[in-house]
Design an enzyme around this catalytic site. Structure first.
Site, PDB file in Angstrom:
ATOM      1  N   GLU A 121      -2.415  -1.201   2.729  1.00 24.34           N
ATOM      2  CA  GLU A 121      -2.318   0.262   2.740  1.00 24.34           C
ATOM      3  C   GLU A 121      -3.080   0.845   3.920  1.00 24.34           C
ATOM      4  O   GLU A 121      -2.633   1.802   4.557  1.00 24.34           O
ATOM      5  CB  GLU A 121      -2.870   0.829   1.429  1.00 24.34           C
ATOM      6  CG  GLU A 121      -1.970   0.543   0.231  1.00 24.34           C
ATOM      7  CD  GLU A 121      -2.605   0.887  -1.106  1.00 24.34           C
ATOM      8  OE1 GLU A 121      -1.860   0.987  -2.080  1.00 24.34           O
ATOM      9  OE2 GLU A 121      -3.840   1.047  -1.183  1.00 24.34           O
ATOM     10  N   LYS A 160      -7.423  12.970  -9.935  1.00 24.95           N
ATOM     11  CA  LYS A 160      -7.961  12.156  -8.830  1.00 24.95           C
ATOM     12  C   LYS A 160      -8.911  12.952  -7.922  1.00 24.95           C
ATOM     13  O   LYS A 160      -9.591  12.370  -7.084  1.00 24.95           O
ATOM     14  CB  LYS A 160      -6.814  11.586  -7.989  1.00 24.95           C
ATOM     15  CG  LYS A 160      -5.771  10.800  -8.777  1.00 24.95           C
ATOM     16  CD  LYS A 160      -6.335   9.510  -9.291  1.00 24.95           C
ATOM     17  CE  LYS A 160      -5.317   8.639  -9.996  1.00 24.95           C
ATOM     18  NZ  LYS A 160      -4.234   8.139  -9.178  1.00 24.95           N
TER      19      LYS A 160
HETATM   20  C1  5RP Z   1      -3.121   0.682  -4.842  1.00 28.71           C
HETATM   21  C2  5RP Z   1      -3.653   2.057  -4.640  1.00 28.71           C
HETATM   22  C3  5RP Z   1      -3.004   3.143  -5.414  1.00 28.71           C
HETATM   23  O1  5RP Z   1      -2.471   4.048  -4.503  1.00 28.71           O
HETATM   24  C4  5RP Z   1      -4.018   3.805  -6.290  1.00 28.71           C
HETATM   25  O2  5RP Z   1      -4.591   2.824  -7.113  1.00 28.71           O
HETATM   26  C5  5RP Z   1      -3.378   4.907  -7.144  1.00 28.71           C
HETATM   27  O3  5RP Z   1      -2.522   4.328  -8.081  1.00 28.71           O
HETATM   28  P1  5RP Z   1      -1.698   5.223  -9.109  1.00 28.71           P
HETATM   29  O4  5RP Z   1      -0.757   6.052  -8.294  1.00 28.71           O
HETATM   30  O5  5RP Z   1      -0.979   4.211  -9.973  1.00 28.71           O
HETATM   31  O6  5RP Z   1      -2.665   6.056  -9.887  1.00 28.71           O
HETATM   32  O7  5RP Z   1      -4.561   2.306  -3.891  1.00 28.71           O
HETATM   33  O8  5RP Z   1      -3.858  -0.252  -4.103  1.00 28.71           O
END
Ligand code: 5RP
Length: 223
Positions: free
Chosen positions: A103, A121
């Protein structure tokens, strides 16, 4: 009150509105990114994509999107990804899904990087969120010992391997007064190959809360 998944979908669908024909789009990983992949496929644009995980690549292909091998790509037009925590300065913790290294590479390659998230978040401080650290399996015990200087508690994800074949250690309880310094210290430990602190990669965030989307742009938001 709407459920979180509906807000994730709304944030994803709104962010995907930035995608235009002929773009090369970076696909994130996780449940919010999965909504973005579905929304992107539904738009039927003439685009190509690269994926930050095998899971996202498979999902995108299953929905008819063209997924290129990122090993052949140096620049991406737009990356869209989720986050585990995001503060008012668009600094993020990522990696609950274990894809933070790919990422970060794709985010860095992108001319513009969007985070999509539900309102839970958004945080005032990043340090309450566990920070995932990707580690060479060979260096497991050594790195665990070194990481204990920076975290109250380090927990290895049992039996887990990233798409890169590495292990992940989640660091709980860390001092977020200077995340840049922590990021530098982590990367200075031999055997650490990546971590989930994204401090300057994110250009904008689409955050949905109870059906309302807020777009935050780097450098233009109230602190
Ligand atoms: C994966 C990530 C995801 O983007 C992060 O964990 C958010 O996940 P979700 O959209 O399922 O809440 O960093 O490595």
């Amino acid at each position: 009150m709407r459920d979180r998944d509906a807000d994730k979908r709304l944030a994803a669908e709104t962010a995907v509105g930035e995608v235009r024909d002929h773009m090369l789009v970076g696909l994130g990983t996780g449940s919010t990114a999965a909504h973005a992949i579905a929304a992107l496929a539904a738009r039927g644009l003439r685009i190509e994509t690269v994926a930050t995980s095998e899971a996202s690549a498979a999902l995108a292909r299953s929905k008819g999107l063209v997924v290129r091998d990122f090993a052949d790509v140096a620049h991406v037009d737009l990356a869209i990804d989720g986050a585990d925590a995001i503060d008012a300065r668009l600094r993020c913790v990522k990696g609950a899904g274990g894809a933070m290294l790919r990422e970060k590479v794709v985010a860095e390659a992108a001319r513009r990087m969007l985070v999509i998230a539900d309102g839970t978040k958004r945080v005032a401080r990043l340090g309450a969120t566990a920070l995932p650290v990707e580690v060479l399996p060979f260096a497991r015990a050594f790195v665990l010992d070194r990481l204990s200087a920076y975290f109250v508690r380090c927990v290895e994800r049992a039996g887990y391997r990233t798409d890169n074949g590495h292990i992940v250690i989640d660091g709980h309880g860390w001092d977020d007064a200077s995340p840049r310094a922590l990021a530098d210290r982590l990367m200075a430990v031999p055997g650490v190959v990546g971590h989930g602190l994204f401090l300057r990669e994110v250009d904008a965030a689409y955050i949905a809360e109870n059906g309302i989307v807020t777009r935050l742009e780097r450098g233009r938001n109230p602190r």
